[in-house]
Design a protein around this motif. Structure first.
Motif, PDB file in Angstrom:
ATOM      1  N   HIS A  90     -28.058  52.100-123.735  1.00  0.00           N
ATOM      2  CA  HIS A  90     -28.202  53.136-122.706  1.00  0.00           C
ATOM      3  C   HIS A  90     -26.829  53.440-122.129  1.00  0.00           C
ATOM      4  O   HIS A  90     -25.984  52.547-122.031  1.00  0.00           O
ATOM      5  CB  HIS A  90     -29.136  52.663-121.582  1.00  0.00           C
ATOM      6  N   PHE A  91     -26.591  54.691-121.764  1.00  0.00           N
ATOM      7  CA  PHE A  91     -25.353  55.008-121.047  1.00  0.00           C
ATOM      8  C   PHE A  91     -25.589  56.182-120.112  1.00  0.00           C
ATOM      9  O   PHE A  91     -26.466  57.015-120.324  1.00  0.00           O
ATOM     10  CB  PHE A  91     -24.184  55.272-121.995  1.00  0.00           C
ATOM     11  N   GLU A  92     -24.761  56.206-119.066  1.00  0.00           N
ATOM     12  CA  GLU A  92     -24.829  57.270-118.065  1.00  0.00           C
ATOM     13  C   GLU A  92     -23.429  57.542-117.546  1.00  0.00           C
ATOM     14  O   GLU A  92     -22.668  56.600-117.264  1.00  0.00           O
ATOM     15  CB  GLU A  92     -25.735  56.864-116.900  1.00  0.00           C
ATOM     16  N   ASN A  93     -23.081  58.803-117.403  1.00  0.00           N
ATOM     17  CA  ASN A  93     -21.791  59.161-116.815  1.00  0.00           C
ATOM     18  C   ASN A  93     -22.016  59.609-115.378  1.00  0.00           C
ATOM     19  O   ASN A  93     -22.684  60.618-115.129  1.00  0.00           O
ATOM     20  CB  ASN A  93     -21.121  60.285-117.613  1.00  0.00           C
ATOM     21  N   ARG A  94     -21.483  58.841-114.445  1.00  0.00           N
ATOM     22  CA  ARG A  94     -21.660  59.133-113.024  1.00  0.00           C
ATOM     23  C   ARG A  94     -20.480  59.951-112.505  1.00  0.00           C
ATOM     24  O   ARG A  94     -19.328  59.513-112.568  1.00  0.00           O
ATOM     25  CB  ARG A  94     -21.766  57.816-112.243  1.00  0.00           C
ATOM     26  N   ASP A  95     -20.761  61.148-111.991  1.00  0.00           N
ATOM     27  CA  ASP A  95     -19.721  62.012-111.429  1.00  0.00           C
ATOM     28  C   ASP A  95     -19.317  61.472-110.061  1.00  0.00           C
ATOM     29  O   ASP A  95     -20.140  61.395-109.142  1.00  0.00           O
ATOM     30  CB  ASP A  95     -20.250  63.439-111.298  1.00  0.00           C
ATOM     31  N   VAL A  96     -18.052  61.078-109.916  1.00  0.00           N
ATOM     32  CA  VAL A  96     -17.569  60.564-108.638  1.00  0.00           C
ATOM     33  C   VAL A  96     -16.442  61.447-108.092  1.00  0.00           C
ATOM     34  O   VAL A  96     -15.620  60.997-107.287  1.00  0.00           O
ATOM     35  CB  VAL A  96     -17.104  59.089-108.760  1.00  0.00           C
ATOM     36  N   SER A  97     -16.413  62.700-108.528  1.00  0.00           N
ATOM     37  CA  SER A  97     -15.408  63.642-108.024  1.00  0.00           C
ATOM     38  C   SER A  97     -15.642  63.861-106.532  1.00  0.00           C
ATOM     39  O   SER A  97     -16.783  63.940-106.074  1.00  0.00           O
ATOM     40  CB  SER A  97     -15.514  64.970-108.765  1.00  0.00           C
ATOM     41  N   ILE A  98     -14.562  63.981-105.768  1.00  0.00           N
ATOM     42  CA  ILE A  98     -14.679  64.142-104.320  1.00  0.00           C
ATOM     43  C   ILE A  98     -14.559  65.602-103.917  1.00  0.00           C
ATOM     44  O   ILE A  98     -15.479  66.188-103.379  1.00  0.00           O
ATOM     45  CB  ILE A  98     -13.626  63.292-103.588  1.00  0.00           C
ATOM     46  N   SER A  99     -13.428  66.202-104.199  1.00  0.00           N
ATOM     47  CA  SER A  99     -13.224  67.617-103.867  1.00  0.00           C
ATOM     48  C   SER A  99     -12.029  68.139-104.649  1.00  0.00           C
ATOM     49  O   SER A  99     -11.228  67.360-105.170  1.00  0.00           O
ATOM     50  CB  SER A  99     -12.985  67.796-102.357  1.00  0.00           C
ATOM     51  N   GLY A 100     -11.929  69.465-104.737  1.00  0.00           N
ATOM     52  CA  GLY A 100     -10.803  70.072-105.435  1.00  0.00           C
ATOM     53  C   GLY A 100     -10.991  70.053-106.940  1.00  0.00           C
ATOM     54  O   GLY A 100     -12.059  69.718-107.458  1.00  0.00           O
ATOM     55  N   PRO A 101      -9.941  70.405-107.688  1.00  0.00           N
ATOM     56  CA  PRO A 101     -10.050  70.535-109.142  1.00  0.00           C
ATOM     57  C   PRO A 101     -10.082  69.200-109.902  1.00  0.00           C
ATOM     58  O   PRO A 101     -10.427  69.167-111.076  1.00  0.00           O
ATOM     59  CB  PRO A 101      -8.783  71.317-109.507  1.00  0.00           C
ATOM     60  N   GLU A 102      -9.726  68.084-109.247  1.00  0.00           N
ATOM     61  CA  GLU A 102      -9.648  66.797-109.933  1.00  0.00           C
ATOM     62  C   GLU A 102     -11.049  66.237-110.168  1.00  0.00           C
ATOM     63  O   GLU A 102     -11.776  65.950-109.217  1.00  0.00           O
ATOM     64  CB  GLU A 102      -8.825  65.820-109.093  1.00  0.00           C
ATOM     65  N   ARG A 103     -11.420  66.085-111.441  1.00  0.00           N
ATOM     66  CA  ARG A 103     -12.755  65.598-111.792  1.00  0.00           C
ATOM     67  C   ARG A 103     -12.675  64.164-112.313  1.00  0.00           C
ATOM     68  O   ARG A 103     -11.867  63.868-113.193  1.00  0.00           O
ATOM     69  CB  ARG A 103     -13.404  66.488-112.861  1.00  0.00           C
ATOM     70  N   ARG A 104     -13.505  63.297-111.764  1.00  0.00           N
ATOM     71  CA  ARG A 104     -13.478  61.884-112.137  1.00  0.00           C
ATOM     72  C   ARG A 104     -14.892  61.385-112.412  1.00  0.00           C
ATOM     73  O   ARG A 104     -15.871  61.930-111.894  1.00  0.00           O
ATOM     74  CB  ARG A 104     -12.854  61.040-111.027  1.00  0.00           C
TER      75      ARG A 104
END
Length: 291
Positions: free
Chosen positions: A143-157
């Motif tokens: 199983h796998f999941e990608n959790r979006d932890v981006s805060i704000s602005g263009p930087e995606r993490r």
């Protein structure tokens, strides 16, 4: 004439005494500990892990495309599980302009025949394509999941969470590929998101490996993850400080990390300066982890 003395009663049989030798408490404890250690060793599993930010397959300042060389270097380490950051999924412009650019996503190209299992978490999406985190594994990824932890602005993490089925283990091993933000305020929030993931999505008894590019040059992650997720860093535990990994040619900043939970043993693996010093802007980290 009858005797005035009271007749004696027949004597009752007396049970023979039994002598039992008891081991001194310290010897008994040592024996129990030895037996427990032998039993644990028989059930333990050792995993070699590698983490590296591959800078989309280009050298520092994007001067040269070196994904083919990088694949050979990754293979040489012989890791069971590989944590990759800044992995290109697709890039239309590079596909048409860069010589020897793979027709497949970079994580598939790197996995090739060595790591039959892989997972990709897309973080940044742009006109020509996208990139993110990836995990390559010799063990089944159930199983796998990608959790979006981006805060704000263009930087995606993102945090790519993979559940691994490791032979010889009753419980699954959880691998989390991490790439945190450049702003410290963002990183602190993302570290707490990582702690929440570990608490809410992973059983308390399960082994956890969180590795990747933490961008934590001020070393704030150690205390946050120790307190919030009972995780500690392999290189800090072994050497008293985090390994310097950036820039790769002359490492100054300790940006990359390998954190573990519920491991019975772990040790850093020393990697040579070359060829890694010219394969990315980040130096890789590797470790042997025993569960």
């Amino acid at each position: 004439m009858p005797s005035s003395e009271t007749p004696l009663k027949p004597s009752e049989p007396v049970a023979p005494s039994v002598s039992v030798e008891l081991a001194p408490p310290d010897e008994a404890d040592a024996l129990a500990q030895t037996q427990a250690a032998i039993a644990a060793a028989a059930q333990s599993v050792s995993i070699k892990v590698l983490t590296v930010n591959i800078h989309k397959g280009f050298t520092f300042f994007n001067r040269k495309f070196i994904l083919h060389e990088l694949r050979e270097a990754v293979r040489t380490v012989g890791a069971d599980v590989v944590f990759l950051q800044e992995v290109t999924g697709t890039h239309a412009r590079h596909e048409s302009r860069v010589a020897n650019y793979p027709a497949t996503p970079h994580y598939e190209f790197l996995a090739d025949t060595i790591w039959p299992q892989f997972a990709y978490g897309r973080n940044a999406v742009y006109t020509n394509g996208h990139h993110g985190n990836a995990v390559l594994s010799k063990f089944p990824i159930i199983h796998f999941e990608n959790r979006d932890v981006s805060i704000s602005g263009p930087e995606r993490r993102g945090l790519l969470h993979c559940v691994l089925e490791v032979p010889g283990r009753d419980t699954h091993v959880h691998a989390i590929c991490v790439h945190l933000g450049l702003a410290e305020s963002h990183r602190i929030k993302q570290l707490h998101m990582l702690c929440d993931m570990v608490h809410k999505d992973i059983p308390a008894s399960a082994p956890v490996i969180a590795a990747g590019d933490f961008n934590d040059w001020r070393r704030r992650a150690h205390a946050v993850l120790e307190k919030g997720a009972a995780m500690h860093e392999v290189f800090v535990n072994a050497n008293g400080k985090a390994a310097r990994t950036f820039p790769a040619r002359f490492p100054v900043l300790p940006l990359d990390r390998i954190y573990v939970r519920n491991a019975i043993g772990h040790s850093p693996v020393v990697l040579p300066l070359k060829p890694w010093s010219h394969l990315s802007d980040h130096a890789p980290l590797a470790a042997e982890i025993e569960f």
